[in-house]
Design a protein around this motif. Sequence first.
Motif, PDB file in Angstrom:
ATOM      1  N   HIS A 369     -17.066 -16.351  28.025  1.00  0.00           N
ATOM      2  CA  HIS A 369     -15.896 -16.206  27.169  1.00  0.00           C
ATOM      3  C   HIS A 369     -16.333 -15.963  25.732  1.00  0.00           C
ATOM      4  O   HIS A 369     -17.398 -16.409  25.308  1.00  0.00           O
ATOM      5  N   TRP A 370     -15.481 -15.271  25.001  1.00  0.00           N
ATOM      6  CA  TRP A 370     -15.720 -15.025  23.582  1.00  0.00           C
ATOM      7  C   TRP A 370     -14.741 -15.865  22.772  1.00  0.00           C
ATOM      8  O   TRP A 370     -13.528 -15.781  22.968  1.00  0.00           O
ATOM      9  N   GLU A 371     -15.282 -16.679  21.868  1.00  0.00           N
ATOM     10  CA  GLU A 371     -14.465 -17.557  21.040  1.00  0.00           C
ATOM     11  C   GLU A 371     -14.579 -17.145  19.576  1.00  0.00           C
ATOM     12  O   GLU A 371     -15.675 -16.856  19.083  1.00  0.00           O
ATOM     13  N   LEU A 372     -13.446 -17.141  18.898  1.00  0.00           N
ATOM     14  CA  LEU A 372     -13.427 -16.759  17.490  1.00  0.00           C
ATOM     15  C   LEU A 372     -14.177 -17.791  16.665  1.00  0.00           C
ATOM     16  O   LEU A 372     -13.876 -18.981  16.706  1.00  0.00           O
ATOM     17  N   ALA A 373     -15.170 -17.320  15.904  1.00  0.00           N
ATOM     18  CA  ALA A 373     -15.959 -18.210  15.047  1.00  0.00           C
ATOM     19  C   ALA A 373     -15.576 -18.072  13.581  1.00  0.00           C
ATOM     20  O   ALA A 373     -15.507 -19.066  12.855  1.00  0.00           O
ATOM     21  N   HIS A 374     -15.319 -16.831  13.134  1.00  0.00           N
ATOM     22  CA  HIS A 374     -15.038 -16.608  11.714  1.00  0.00           C
ATOM     23  C   HIS A 374     -14.056 -15.454  11.549  1.00  0.00           C
ATOM     24  O   HIS A 374     -14.123 -14.463  12.275  1.00  0.00           O
ATOM     25  N   ASN A 375     -13.174 -15.593  10.576  1.00  0.00           N
ATOM     26  CA  ASN A 375     -12.361 -14.493  10.067  1.00  0.00           C
ATOM     27  C   ASN A 375     -12.698 -14.323   8.593  1.00  0.00           C
ATOM     28  O   ASN A 375     -12.639 -15.293   7.829  1.00  0.00           O
TER      29      ASN A 375
END
Length: 450
Positions: A369-375
């Motif tokens: 899975h790909w998880e959001l780390a930074h915006n």
Amino acid sequence: MNIKLKLLATLVATALTSACGDTKHTLTPVETPATQQPDGSGSTGDDHGHTEVGIEGRLVVSTFDSNVLAVLSAKDGEHIDSIGITGYPQYLYATEHHRYVMAVQRDAGMVEFVDGGVWQEDHGDHLHPYEQAPSLVDFALQGVKPTHVNAGQHNSVVFFDGDKDTAENAQVMVFDESNITNNDRDFATLDYSTYQHGAMQTVGEYLISTIRDEQSSSTLPSQIGLFHGHGDHFDQDKVFDVACPSLHGSAQSSELVAFACADGVVMIDTHDNAFTHEKIMNPAEFAEGERIGMLRGHPEKDLFIGSSGTGVYAIDPSNSSVEKMEWQASDDARLSAAYFSAEGEHVVLMDSAGVVSVFEGHTHDNEYHWELAHNITVTTSDLAQMPAEHGFTMTLSQSQQVAYVTDPINQHILAIDLENGEFAHTFELDIVPKNVVWLGIAGEAHEHEH
């Protein structure tokens, strides 16, 4: 051209959502610098001289409607040189080992090559790095509407679409950096009998490329063929027995080649040159008319990233899943860039409003899975001030965990640390940047692009 660049110690708070402040950033390298030996000594042990070559590489930057490319140090933004080519390049791509930039002049039917001046050679017991001034080389390609460009692990490929109105046919040219270095025209070309807006991937001496029905009213192909290279040409081995209507977009992973169709994604298994195929159909939750039209792959992962325009999806061929990632474009914006990082640890997305989203990969219950780390917001400036014919563009370092983003409004290039999501550097320009590409000595892994 007088190009003034400097490294800013801090970012202006009114222009950016986050400032560097006084923090000292240590950027994460992809691997040990090429000048260092496996024993960590930093010496090659041979009797010829070695020049220390930094791992940061160089950036090549274009400006709109100009035939001049600026070459900058990716370490500190220093202007190294300005290189004039024949015409304005609509696109910039790096070749397979990131030594040369492919300057694609689609309207003029030409691809020219600029040597970035940083590369390495295999000397048997070690890899020898070199650094010299950038330069325009003699090697160039000519054809009708060069459009899709791929750089694989061993070669580079340009698809020339041809032209419906002038009845000029499509071509695919497959070459490598040795052809460019030696101005060697001894490379293979696939000549089609019709025009098409096609896509292609290379696997060893094979080319997997699209086929368009000559009776079709569409410029998009609908079939996929396997072609075998023989000297200066390719022979067709077979046409895969799978329909791929309105084909647009391709990518390659460690052992799979993917093509995006209106109704799904075709996966071709290249292990041991098996060249078998399966098709992952669009998920039921796709809206009417929604389809994957852009694909990204990575040579160390059998996973793909695809965009449908309205969403970004993680595609896992092992279980035929198409999972929507937790990403949404800013209001009135769209996806403008998507890349795997050098080692495939991150997926980096950017929308047309200049918001960069960094995802980290994780395995959970034997699923990836790909998880959001930074915006990261590139600028808080009024986007209405964006110069005409411009937008935010991005390139990723292949030697460090860094993304470089152009900001045409403020005439900046910003370096973003993918590990912590912070701005590492800002390079101030006195030109308005259009496109940017990273060149240098890459790590062991580098991405496949469409």
